[in-house]
Write a protein that holds these residues in place. Structure first.
Motif, PDB file in Angstrom:
ATOM      1  N   PRO A 102      47.096  43.688  43.386  1.00  0.00           N
ATOM      2  CA  PRO A 102      46.744  43.711  41.649  1.00  0.00           C
ATOM      3  C   PRO A 102      45.417  43.963  41.477  1.00  0.00           C
ATOM      4  CG  PRO A 102      47.260  41.600  42.622  1.00  0.00           C
ATOM      5  CD  PRO A 102      47.481  42.588  43.889  1.00  0.00           C
ATOM      6  N   LEU A 103      45.074  43.947  40.226  1.00  0.00           N
ATOM      7  CA  LEU A 103      43.614  44.209  39.717  1.00  0.00           C
ATOM      8  C   LEU A 103      43.615  43.034  38.741  1.00  0.00           C
ATOM      9  CD1 LEU A 103      40.794  45.129  38.983  1.00  0.00           C
ATOM     10  CD2 LEU A 103      42.012  46.574  37.181  1.00  0.00           C
ATOM     11  N   LEU A 104      42.794  41.956  38.936  1.00  0.00           N
ATOM     12  CA  LEU A 104      42.786  40.691  38.060  1.00  0.00           C
ATOM     13  C   LEU A 104      41.761  41.334  36.687  1.00  0.00           C
ATOM     14  CD1 LEU A 104      41.819  38.019  40.749  1.00  0.00           C
ATOM     15  CD2 LEU A 104      44.009  38.831  40.066  1.00  0.00           C
ATOM     16  N   ASN A 105      42.552  41.771  35.535  1.00  0.00           N
ATOM     17  CA  ASN A 105      42.054  42.382  34.671  1.00  0.00           C
ATOM     18  C   ASN A 105      41.173  41.633  33.672  1.00  0.00           C
ATOM     19  OD1 ASN A 105      42.081  43.698  31.996  1.00  0.00           O
ATOM     20  ND2 ASN A 105      43.044  45.380  33.061  1.00  0.00           N
ATOM     21  N   MET A 106      40.047  41.864  33.486  1.00  0.00           N
ATOM     22  CA  MET A 106      39.137  40.878  32.673  1.00  0.00           C
ATOM     23  C   MET A 106      39.525  40.848  31.178  1.00  0.00           C
ATOM     24  SD  MET A 106      35.058  40.344  33.557  1.00  0.00           S
ATOM     25  CE  MET A 106      34.662  42.083  33.209  1.00  0.00           C
ATOM     26  N   VAL A 107      40.015  42.081  30.760  1.00  0.00           N
ATOM     27  CA  VAL A 107      40.484  41.974  29.168  1.00  0.00           C
ATOM     28  C   VAL A 107      41.660  41.431  29.124  1.00  0.00           C
ATOM     29  CG1 VAL A 107      40.950  43.900  27.531  1.00  0.00           C
ATOM     30  CG2 VAL A 107      39.306  44.502  29.329  1.00  0.00           C
TER      31      VAL A 107
END
Length: 237
Positions: A102-107
């Motif tokens: 997973p990408l820990l999505n800042m947005v």
């Protein structure tokens, strides 16, 4: 259980990546080195310019470079990815399509924080690059949660400040630019302000006094710690 390593897509810019590292070190209570979050960092200042690609309409698409970085980090053992650059989240699909972690999505983290703070109907002011505004990433995420959004009107001045920070580092002039924009957002009705440019995270102390604000880098720090420590703290009890 050991802490899970996090892969960092870094270099956009280098100081922002170092800021993330420092905040991670400061945020974790430790009794020994091994308690710190393990990081795999691809510090790549040669990622094609997001500003050139999104604002100037020229230059190379950063997506393939970011995808290659993501694959390297996963191959090196990263259990999740994080990227301390708000604008680069425009290319998040290129990253997530390239890997299985997973990408820990800042947005998304910022939008979730905003709705938890304000509830549906709140108004969020965003202190960010004009490139971030052009992508509509924050509009999409915030509006999906029932929130409205306001932006500073002097986007050229903000972009100039960002470029100066990349060259010269934090400065009083840049802080004054951020403070002026923050005051304007408060007057425009923002209930919460997001510091949503990693260069502005370096001068987050420039946000206007007595406003409610959150730095997206800080939100990413908390997400990295939470993801890495799953199972670790209970194992240590």
């Amino acid at each position: 259980m050991t802490l899970r390593p996090i892969g960092i897509l870094g270099g956009m810019g280098p100081e922002a990546t170092i800021l993330l590292q420092r905040k991670l070190v400061e945020a974790v209570p430790v009794s020994d080195d091994r308690d710190h979050i393990p990081l795999l960092i691809d510090m790549n200042p040669q990622v094609p310019s997001r500003i050139d690609h999104l604002i100037e309409g020229k230059g190379e698409d950063p997506g393939p470079t970011l995808a290659a970085m993501a694959r390297r980090l996963q191959g090196a053992g990263a259990a999740a990815l994080a990227m301390p650059c708000n604008t680069a989240h425009h290319y998040a699909d290129a990253i997530t399509d390239a890997v299985t972690v997973p990408l820990l999505n800042m947005v998304k983290l910022a939008a979730d924080h905003a709705v938890s703070e304000l509830g549906a109907g709140g108004c969020v002011g965003v202190l960010a690059s004009p490139a971030v505004r052009r992508t509509r990433l924050f509009e999409t995420a915030l509006q999906a949660r029932g929130l409205s959004i306001v932006w500073p009107t002097d986007s050229d001045r903000l972009l100039t400040a960002i470029r100066r920070i990349k060259v010269d580092g934090p400065s009083d002039d840049a802080r004054e630019t951020l403070r002026t924009a923050s005051i304007a957002l408060a007057k425009a009705g923002a209930d919460l302000q997001l510091v949503a440019c990693s260069e502005f995270s370096l001068i987050a102390d420039g946000v206007a006094d007595e406003v409610k604000a959150a730095d997206t880098i800080d939100l990413l720090v908390h997400a990295i710690i939470e993801f890495s420590q799953i199972g670790y703290l209970s194992d240590a009890d």
